[in-house]
Design a protein around this motif. Sequence first.
Motif, PDB file in Angstrom:
ATOM      1  N   VAL A 233      26.498  37.685  37.689  1.00 11.63           N
ATOM      2  CA  VAL A 233      26.030  37.144  36.462  1.00 11.63           C
ATOM      3  C   VAL A 233      26.919  36.885  35.454  1.00 11.63           C
ATOM      4  O   VAL A 233      27.860  37.893  34.938  1.00 11.63           O
ATOM      5  CB  VAL A 233      24.765  37.790  35.615  1.00 11.63           C
ATOM      6  N   TYR A 234      26.948  35.457  34.816  1.00 12.33           N
ATOM      7  CA  TYR A 234      28.130  35.159  33.762  1.00 12.33           C
ATOM      8  C   TYR A 234      27.102  35.242  32.437  1.00 12.33           C
ATOM      9  O   TYR A 234      26.263  34.491  32.483  1.00 12.33           O
ATOM     10  CB  TYR A 234      28.681  33.851  34.149  1.00 12.33           C
ATOM     11  N   THR A 235      27.483  36.214  31.349  1.00 11.23           N
ATOM     12  CA  THR A 235      27.030  36.313  30.264  1.00 11.23           C
ATOM     13  C   THR A 235      27.795  35.851  29.174  1.00 11.23           C
ATOM     14  O   THR A 235      27.693  34.374  29.158  1.00 11.23           O
ATOM     15  CB  THR A 235      26.670  37.924  30.040  1.00 11.23           C
ATOM     16  N   THR A 236      28.857  36.284  28.526  1.00  3.86           N
ATOM     17  CA  THR A 236      29.742  35.960  27.566  1.00  3.86           C
ATOM     18  C   THR A 236      31.117  35.444  28.534  1.00  3.86           C
ATOM     19  O   THR A 236      31.972  34.827  27.816  1.00  3.86           O
ATOM     20  CB  THR A 236      30.026  36.983  26.656  1.00  3.86           C
ATOM     21  N   GLY A 237      31.263  36.241  29.723  1.00  3.34           N
ATOM     22  CA  GLY A 237      32.555  35.645  30.364  1.00  3.34           C
ATOM     23  C   GLY A 237      33.547  36.942  30.212  1.00  3.34           C
ATOM     24  O   GLY A 237      34.661  36.656  30.466  1.00  3.34           O
TER      25      GLY A 237
ATOM     26  N   ALA B 241      36.099  25.564  48.747  1.00  2.60           N
ATOM     27  CA  ALA B 241      37.203  24.585  49.405  1.00  2.60           C
ATOM     28  C   ALA B 241      38.586  24.988  49.104  1.00  2.60           C
ATOM     29  O   ALA B 241      39.475  24.904  49.753  1.00  2.60           O
ATOM     30  CB  ALA B 241      36.652  23.129  49.542  1.00  2.60           C
ATOM     31  N   ASP B 242      38.652  24.843  47.738  1.00  2.00           N
ATOM     32  CA  ASP B 242      39.945  25.083  47.191  1.00  2.00           C
ATOM     33  C   ASP B 242      40.654  26.396  47.290  1.00  2.00           C
ATOM     34  O   ASP B 242      41.990  26.615  47.269  1.00  2.00           O
ATOM     35  CB  ASP B 242      40.141  24.711  45.718  1.00  2.00           C
ATOM     36  N   CYS B 243      39.884  27.254  47.442  1.00  2.00           N
ATOM     37  CA  CYS B 243      40.178  28.965  47.546  1.00  2.00           C
ATOM     38  C   CYS B 243      41.113  29.522  48.754  1.00  2.00           C
ATOM     39  O   CYS B 243      40.787  28.981  49.911  1.00  2.00           O
ATOM     40  CB  CYS B 243      39.358  29.838  47.140  1.00  2.00           C
ATOM     41  N   ASP B 244      42.104  30.248  48.512  1.00  2.00           N
ATOM     42  CA  ASP B 244      42.533  30.898  49.475  1.00  2.00           C
ATOM     43  C   ASP B 244      41.990  32.143  49.749  1.00  2.00           C
ATOM     44  O   ASP B 244      42.059  32.618  51.020  1.00  2.00           O
ATOM     45  CB  ASP B 244      44.116  31.134  49.201  1.00  2.00           C
ATOM     46  N   VAL B 245      41.363  32.910  48.954  1.00  2.00           N
ATOM     47  CA  VAL B 245      40.925  34.055  49.242  1.00  2.00           C
ATOM     48  C   VAL B 245      39.696  34.350  48.275  1.00  2.00           C
ATOM     49  O   VAL B 245      39.649  33.798  47.190  1.00  2.00           O
ATOM     50  CB  VAL B 245      42.096  35.157  49.154  1.00  2.00           C
ATOM     51  N   ILE B 246      39.029  35.202  48.494  1.00  2.00           N
ATOM     52  CA  ILE B 246      37.750  35.584  47.582  1.00  2.00           C
ATOM     53  C   ILE B 246      37.827  36.842  47.432  1.00  2.00           C
ATOM     54  O   ILE B 246      37.909  37.947  48.091  1.00  2.00           O
ATOM     55  CB  ILE B 246      36.267  35.275  48.329  1.00  2.00           C
ATOM     56  N   VAL B 247      37.721  37.262  46.084  1.00  2.00           N
ATOM     57  CA  VAL B 247      37.848  38.674  45.513  1.00  2.00           C
ATOM     58  C   VAL B 247      36.812  39.024  44.598  1.00  2.00           C
ATOM     59  O   VAL B 247      36.298  38.221  43.668  1.00  2.00           O
ATOM     60  CB  VAL B 247      39.159  38.545  44.436  1.00  2.00           C
ATOM     61  N   PRO B 248      35.875  40.115  44.916  1.00  2.00           N
ATOM     62  CA  PRO B 248      34.682  40.377  44.005  1.00  2.00           C
ATOM     63  C   PRO B 248      35.325  41.017  42.430  1.00  2.00           C
ATOM     64  O   PRO B 248      36.412  41.850  42.730  1.00  2.00           O
ATOM     65  CB  PRO B 248      33.991  41.581  44.882  1.00  2.00           C
ATOM     66  N   VAL B 249      34.625  41.163  41.628  1.00  2.00           N
ATOM     67  CA  VAL B 249      34.836  41.886  40.422  1.00  2.00           C
ATOM     68  C   VAL B 249      34.354  43.274  40.737  1.00  2.00           C
ATOM     69  O   VAL B 249      33.286  43.492  41.231  1.00  2.00           O
ATOM     70  CB  VAL B 249      33.967  41.372  39.252  1.00  2.00           C
ATOM     71  N   PRO B 250      35.380  44.246  40.766  1.00  2.00           N
ATOM     72  CA  PRO B 250      35.160  45.752  41.203  1.00  2.00           C
ATOM     73  C   PRO B 250      34.516  46.388  40.015  1.00  2.00           C
ATOM     74  O   PRO B 250      34.496  46.170  38.953  1.00  2.00           O
ATOM     75  CB  PRO B 250      36.580  46.096  41.235  1.00  2.00           C
ATOM     76  N   LEU B 251      33.984  47.664  40.655  1.00  2.00           N
ATOM     77  CA  LEU B 251      33.431  48.704  39.850  1.00  2.00           C
ATOM     78  C   LEU B 251      34.274  49.901  39.616  1.00  2.00           C
ATOM     79  O   LEU B 251      35.090  49.968  40.477  1.00  2.00           O
ATOM     80  CB  LEU B 251      32.006  49.267  40.587  1.00  2.00           C
TER      81      LEU B 251
ATOM     82  N   THR C  63      33.678  39.770  31.286  1.00  2.00           N
ATOM     83  CA  THR C  63      34.357  40.733  32.277  1.00  2.00           C
ATOM     84  C   THR C  63      35.155  39.830  33.207  1.00  2.00           C
ATOM     85  O   THR C  63      36.278  40.293  33.479  1.00  2.00           O
ATOM     86  CB  THR C  63      33.232  41.203  33.113  1.00  2.00           C
ATOM     87  N   VAL C  64      34.858  38.582  33.345  1.00  2.00           N
ATOM     88  CA  VAL C  64      35.632  37.770  34.306  1.00  2.00           C
ATOM     89  C   VAL C  64      37.015  37.396  33.619  1.00  2.00           C
ATOM     90  O   VAL C  64      37.771  37.085  34.481  1.00  2.00           O
ATOM     91  CB  VAL C  64      34.927  36.449  35.030  1.00  2.00           C
TER      92      VAL C  64
ATOM     93  N   LEU D  54      27.329  43.136  21.696  1.00  2.00           N
ATOM     94  CA  LEU D  54      27.871  41.822  21.258  1.00  2.00           C
ATOM     95  C   LEU D  54      29.230  41.241  21.695  1.00  2.00           C
ATOM     96  O   LEU D  54      29.923  41.946  22.558  1.00  2.00           O
ATOM     97  CB  LEU D  54      28.141  42.047  19.872  1.00  2.00           C
ATOM     98  N   ALA D  55      29.382  40.049  21.774  1.00  2.00           N
ATOM     99  CA  ALA D  55      30.471  39.524  22.373  1.00  2.00           C
ATOM    100  C   ALA D  55      31.572  39.938  22.268  1.00  2.00           C
ATOM    101  O   ALA D  55      32.590  40.507  22.988  1.00  2.00           O
ATOM    102  CB  ALA D  55      30.490  37.885  22.202  1.00  2.00           C
ATOM    103  N   THR D  56      31.923  40.448  20.917  1.00  2.00           N
ATOM    104  CA  THR D  56      33.512  40.774  20.695  1.00  2.00           C
ATOM    105  C   THR D  56      33.421  42.487  20.941  1.00  2.00           C
ATOM    106  O   THR D  56      34.474  42.840  21.580  1.00  2.00           O
ATOM    107  CB  THR D  56      33.641  40.803  19.058  1.00  2.00           C
ATOM    108  N   GLU D  57      32.380  43.019  21.269  1.00  2.00           N
ATOM    109  CA  GLU D  57      32.163  44.448  21.730  1.00  2.00           C
ATOM    110  C   GLU D  57      32.469  44.261  23.449  1.00  2.00           C
ATOM    111  O   GLU D  57      33.187  45.331  23.876  1.00  2.00           O
ATOM    112  CB  GLU D  57      30.784  44.991  21.666  1.00  2.00           C
ATOM    113  N   ARG D  58      31.908  43.144  23.791  1.00  2.00           N
ATOM    114  CA  ARG D  58      32.200  43.289  25.492  1.00  2.00           C
ATOM    115  C   ARG D  58      33.728  42.849  25.596  1.00  2.00           C
ATOM    116  O   ARG D  58      34.251  43.586  26.628  1.00  2.00           O
ATOM    117  CB  ARG D  58      31.309  41.977  26.087  1.00  2.00           C
TER     118      ARG D  58
END
Length: 256
Positions: free
Chosen positions: A222-226, A133-143, A228-229, A189-193
């Motif tokens: 999927v959200y793992t360690t976060g 409801a709050d967003c103006d636009v939707i953007v996917p994480v790209p490959l 990427t996002v 690992l998280a630091t490697e990610r």
Amino acid sequence: MDDGGQGRTNGARGIAARLAAQVSGLLFPPQCAGCGREVADPGTVCGRCWSHLRFIDRPYCAVMGTPFAHDLGENFLSAEAIADPPPFRRARAAVIHDGIPRRMIVGLKYHDQTNLAPWMAKWMVRAGGEMIADCDVIVPVPLHPLRFWSRRFNQAAELARAVARISEKPLEPEALIRVKRTRQQVGLLATERQRNVSGAFRVPQGEEIKVRGRNILLVDDVYTTGATVKAATRALMRARAASVDVLTFSRVLPDM
């Protein structure tokens, strides 16, 4: 062709499409996304598998969306949010990444089961209603282009497209690109990610207008360690987005 002729043509096409769908349903009956049992609609799960799904509902961390065992107050933050505040405003996920949701992600991501995306998106819309409801636009994480070429589609974009269709929000799949070909995050690992995706994303020149001053809903599977996002969010914020919220289908809990 007159209007009557056009109407008859469209009607014939509609009948042909329905007949084709019926024949396809007889030859290839839809199966449960969890166990493979026959179900009424493609992409759905049977009653037995539904009972094993772990949806993420309140109470949860106001920032990270991590579920709490007990209600600690509307704006209570998790230790993760306090110790390492993310660059995004909020993160939400529909289900815990275990069992059936994990199999659905694998089916979508690696086995071309794109028919799952609309059903997964329905759960995501339920989980992220306030952010949508709050967003103006939707953007996917790209490959990265090379990975996109090998897979032929981007699972995050499929989910984002379905979320945008359901919510009637604009989709901008070209507003963010991946400029660094990263390793697969699985097994790191998280630091490697974090190192792996550092500097991996950019808003391309000419696309800044789609981001600047706007509230972005960033979509991934999927959200793992976060890692990427978070990297993607930083790229959007450098392009002067007003805010970024993150919506994923599933979430790996910190203790899993």
